[in-house]
Design an enzyme around this catalytic site. Structure first.
Site, mmCIF file in Angstrom:
data_model
loop_
_atom_site.group_PDB
_atom_site.id
_atom_site.type_symbol
_atom_site.label_atom_id
_atom_site.label_comp_id
_atom_site.label_asym_id
_atom_site.label_seq_id
_atom_site.Cartn_x
_atom_site.Cartn_y
_atom_site.Cartn_z
ATOM 1 N N LYS A 121 9.772 -77.100 -39.324
ATOM 2 C CA LYS A 121 9.433 -76.506 -38.016
ATOM 3 C C LYS A 121 9.347 -77.593 -36.950
ATOM 4 O O LYS A 121 8.583 -78.547 -37.092
ATOM 5 C CB LYS A 121 8.109 -75.756 -38.119
ATOM 6 C CG LYS A 121 7.773 -74.960 -36.854
ATOM 7 C CD LYS A 121 6.596 -74.026 -37.108
ATOM 8 C CE LYS A 121 6.310 -73.158 -35.896
ATOM 9 N NZ LYS A 121 5.176 -72.231 -36.149
ATOM 10 N N GLY A 147 3.282 -67.537 -26.440
ATOM 11 C CA GLY A 147 3.356 -66.260 -25.731
ATOM 12 C C GLY A 147 4.605 -66.166 -24.875
ATOM 13 O O GLY A 147 5.447 -67.070 -24.870
ATOM 14 N N ASN A 156 7.591 -74.784 -32.149
ATOM 15 C CA ASN A 156 6.140 -74.767 -32.173
ATOM 16 C C ASN A 156 5.681 -74.663 -30.714
ATOM 17 O O ASN A 156 6.504 -74.499 -29.817
ATOM 18 C CB ASN A 156 5.614 -76.039 -32.855
ATOM 19 C CG ASN A 156 4.218 -75.840 -33.471
ATOM 20 O OD1 ASN A 156 3.344 -75.227 -32.849
ATOM 21 N ND2 ASN A 156 4.014 -76.348 -34.666
ATOM 22 N N GLY A 215 4.612 -64.380 -33.508
ATOM 23 C CA GLY A 215 3.349 -65.119 -33.519
ATOM 24 C C GLY A 215 2.271 -64.474 -32.664
ATOM 25 O O GLY A 215 1.585 -63.544 -33.087
ATOM 26 N N GLY A 264 7.269 -66.753 -28.280
ATOM 27 C CA GLY A 264 7.083 -65.712 -27.273
ATOM 28 C C GLY A 264 7.773 -64.391 -27.563
ATOM 29 O O GLY A 264 7.997 -63.599 -26.653
ATOM 30 N N LEU A 306 -5.540 -77.012 -36.853
ATOM 31 C CA LEU A 306 -5.148 -76.813 -38.256
ATOM 32 C C LEU A 306 -6.323 -76.604 -39.210
ATOM 33 O O LEU A 306 -6.315 -77.106 -40.338
ATOM 34 C CB LEU A 306 -4.269 -77.975 -38.740
ATOM 35 C CG LEU A 306 -2.864 -77.988 -38.136
ATOM 36 C CD1 LEU A 306 -2.139 -79.273 -38.485
ATOM 37 C CD2 LEU A 306 -2.047 -76.799 -38.612
ATOM 38 N N ASN A 350 3.219 -72.864 -44.941
ATOM 39 C CA ASN A 350 3.355 -73.909 -43.937
ATOM 40 C C ASN A 350 2.497 -75.078 -44.394
ATOM 41 O O ASN A 350 1.317 -74.909 -44.699
ATOM 42 C CB ASN A 350 2.881 -73.340 -42.588
ATOM 43 C CG ASN A 350 3.010 -74.332 -41.446
ATOM 44 O OD1 ASN A 350 2.216 -75.257 -41.318
ATOM 45 N ND2 ASN A 350 4.001 -74.130 -40.601
ATOM 46 N N CYS A 397 2.713 -79.821 -34.923
ATOM 47 C CA CYS A 397 1.460 -79.355 -34.329
ATOM 48 C C CYS A 397 1.004 -80.324 -33.244
ATOM 49 O O CYS A 397 0.866 -81.518 -33.499
ATOM 50 C CB CYS A 397 0.362 -79.225 -35.386
ATOM 51 S SG CYS A 397 -1.203 -78.707 -34.648
#
Lengths: 309, 272
Positions: free
Chosen positions: A170, A222, A197, A270, A249, A78, A104, A135
């Site tokens: 999130k 991904g 996340n 993302g 992804g 972060l 965010n 996170c």
């Protein structure tokens, strides 16, 4: 030539009217500026900027990233300029575009989340907040809040109590029952929920016998995580009534359409931005083509239309 | 300004192994409007194989050479196979297509104020320095009086990219780890032996190589006033400054290798 029957792409996310459902995922799109020479930011449904905290954060020591089979691990930690610098240095650029900016936000403590939300609420050019309780790469805050239904509820309620902006929460996938957390944040007042996340992961250099990442573990993103994300979105839409934003992804339009069919009202792109800076535009155009090819005049007619197999 | 051709197509002209695990690739980029005409030494490109999903991140390779060719550009890349990504790239044949994005990053700050330019290359680090040399050759007017190149490799059969250096430089000094050619030892030691012979005010050093070499150089130059710019490497994802993956420790915190670098002042970096 595009088919003249332009399908309607507008979606509503907790009071935010988006011109289309393609957003950028936090942490993969900087503060917009980095990609502005590659795509027309005005065409995005929304920009979700890199997570912002009350004070500037330096981030984790390198090595921070590692490519893995069909995915990548990151442990950025972060890193960000802090909310004041964000407002002074980043918002003026973003305001030049006709695109909703969703910030965010992240805190190490509940009061910190509240404070950042409060500060941003009065800022012209901020259209919504996404509360990061997920996170995996920081010691305090982050996933510690997102893995506990009571904490998730409290953070959501606290943030809601200090802002009139639409609040998206999130969620983390590093948990047993994601729908339970989703219900908690919904009852805490969340206007929308985004998930997932990154999945916490690890990778080892077998020659040196050390973790590739200095932080040892990192978040996996991904194509490798897409089936997990899709399953979790499906579980959550069946349990809450607020809009759900699918993340995880999404590399092309077909991936995005899967999330929409399952019930996501919008998607976030993302890791695909790293591979192709035009990924969001390719996905947007691909969704439009899909709607035309399938005679769907309004994207809302597609959302949640999963049939029994 | 919007670059429509941000992700350009490049057709491979040649891709040959010139020393063990060292390849020279020549790519034709057809668009005349490409940003390559502004490419400067020290900048890099992100390369991705077309039609192949994995490895899926681009691989950053520094530019070895660029020149206009028949309405487009030829981009040359001198690279070493270090992992799966570069291995896949090394297997590609002429006429295959690649995605190429660039030029990216901040290259060497080429100051006209120095009459003596010292290049220090470790292994494949010679690639951007060779491009820098080529730059001096092209702009004859601002050419420094003296360009000295130090090139270090493990053993003599890994010496690559020296041709231009030998043509352009006033002197090329070679070191090998095994003593098979030139000085037996590290290139930084070889340079250190000569350091006192250079005037600190009118000299500038440009270096690229493994981080251990650059760290060694930083130690040698610690109390010296001579300017030195280094090109560093770190794992990258986006190449454009968004992901913050390629962080390098500097005195003020972290900087991004892809966007703030890859070239930095040697004294700005924290070498731990």
């Amino acid at each position: 030539m595009k088919n003249p029957r332009n399908p309607k792409l507008q979606v509503d996310i907790g009071g935010l009217a988006l011109k289309n459902p393609v957003m950028t995922a936090s942490g993969t799109f900087g503060y917009g500026e980095e990609y502005s020479r590659y795509i027309d930011l005005n065409r995005l449904g929304a920009i979700i900027v890199k997570g912002v905290s009350l004070e500037r954060r330096e981030g984790n020591p390198p090595q921070r990233i590692m490519e893995t089979p069909c995915g990548m691990l990151n442990s950025i930690g972060l890193e960000n300029v802090g909310v004041r610098s964000f407002i002074d240095d980043k918002i003026p650029f973003l305001k030049k575009f006709n695109v909703p900016v969703i910030v965010n936000i992240f805190g190490e403590t509940a009061p910190e989340y509240r404070k950042v939300a409060e500060i941003l609420s009065d800022v012209e050019g901020v259209h919504g907040l996404e509360v990061n309780i997920s996170c995996p790469n920081v010691e305090k805050g982050g996933v510690a809040f997102g893995a506990d239904p009571d904490m998730a509820y409290e953070i959501t309620r606290d943030v809601k109590s200090v802002t009139d902006l639409p609040v998206i929460v999130k969620l983390t996938p590093n948990i047993t029952d994601i729908a339970e957390i989703a219900e908690s944040v919904e009852s805490g007042g969340a206007d929308a929920i985004s998930l997932i996340n990154t999945l916490k992961g690890m990778s080892v250099d077998i020659e040196k016998r050390v973790p590739h990442l200095k932080n040892i573990t990192g978040g996996l993103s991904g194509p490798a995580v897409k089936p997990v994300a899709l399953r979790m979105v499906w579980e959550v839409v069946n349990r809450v009534s607020v809009p759900v934003i699918g993340v995880g992804g999404i590399m092309d339009a077909a991936d995005a359409v899967e999330f929409l069919i399952v019930g996501a009202r919008a998607v976030q792109v993302g890791t695909a931005n790293f591979v192709n800076p035009r990924a969001t535009m390719d996905i947007l155009e691909g969704i439009e083509d899909y709607l035309i090819d399938h005679d769907i005049s309004d994207i809302n007619e597609l959302i949640g239309m999963l049939k029994k197999g | 300004m919007l670059h429509k051709n941000s992700m350009m197509s490049g057709r491979i002209i040649s891709n040959r192994e010139i020393a063990k695990d060292h390849f020279l690739m020549s790519l034709k980029v057809s668009s005349a409007e490409s940003s390559f005409q502004e490419a400067s030494p020290g900048q890099f490109v992100m390369l991705r194989v077309k039609g192949r999903k994995f490895p899926f991140l681009g691989r950053p390779l520094s530019i070895y050479s660029i020149y206009p060719d028949d309405g487009g550009f030829i981009v040359e890349l001198l690279y070493r196979v270090v992992g799966e990504g570069t291995y896949v790239i090394s297997r590609l044949k002429p006429d295959e297509e690649m995605y190429i994005m660039g030029p990216l990053g901040r290259g060497f700050d080429i100051s006209p104020d120095h009459s003596c330019v010292i290049l220090i290359a470790g292994g494949i680090g010679i690639a951007p320095l060779s491009f820098l040399c080529e730059h001096y050759r092209r702009c004859a007017a601002g050419r420094p009086q003296k360009i000295i190149c130090y090139a270090g490799v493990q053993r003599s059969n890994l010496l690559v990219g020296l041709e231009r250096m030998e043509e352009i430089c006033s002197g090329v000094r070679i070191s090998t780890d095994d003593g098979s050619r030139g000085y037996h030892g590290l290139v930084t030691e070889l340079f250190k032996n000569d350091l006192s012979s250079y005037g600190h005010r009118d000299s500038i050093i440009y270096a690229c190589g493994p981080s251990a070499m650059l760290k060694g150089l930083a130690g040698i130059l610690k109390d010296q006033s001579v300017s030195c710019q280094v090109s560093v490497e770190e794992r990258m994802a986006c190449g454009v400054g968004a992901c913050l993956g390629c962080a390098v420790r500097v005195k003020s915190g972290y900087k991004r290798v892809c966007r703030d670098g890859p070239v930095f002042d040697i004294h700005e970096i924290v070498w731990d």
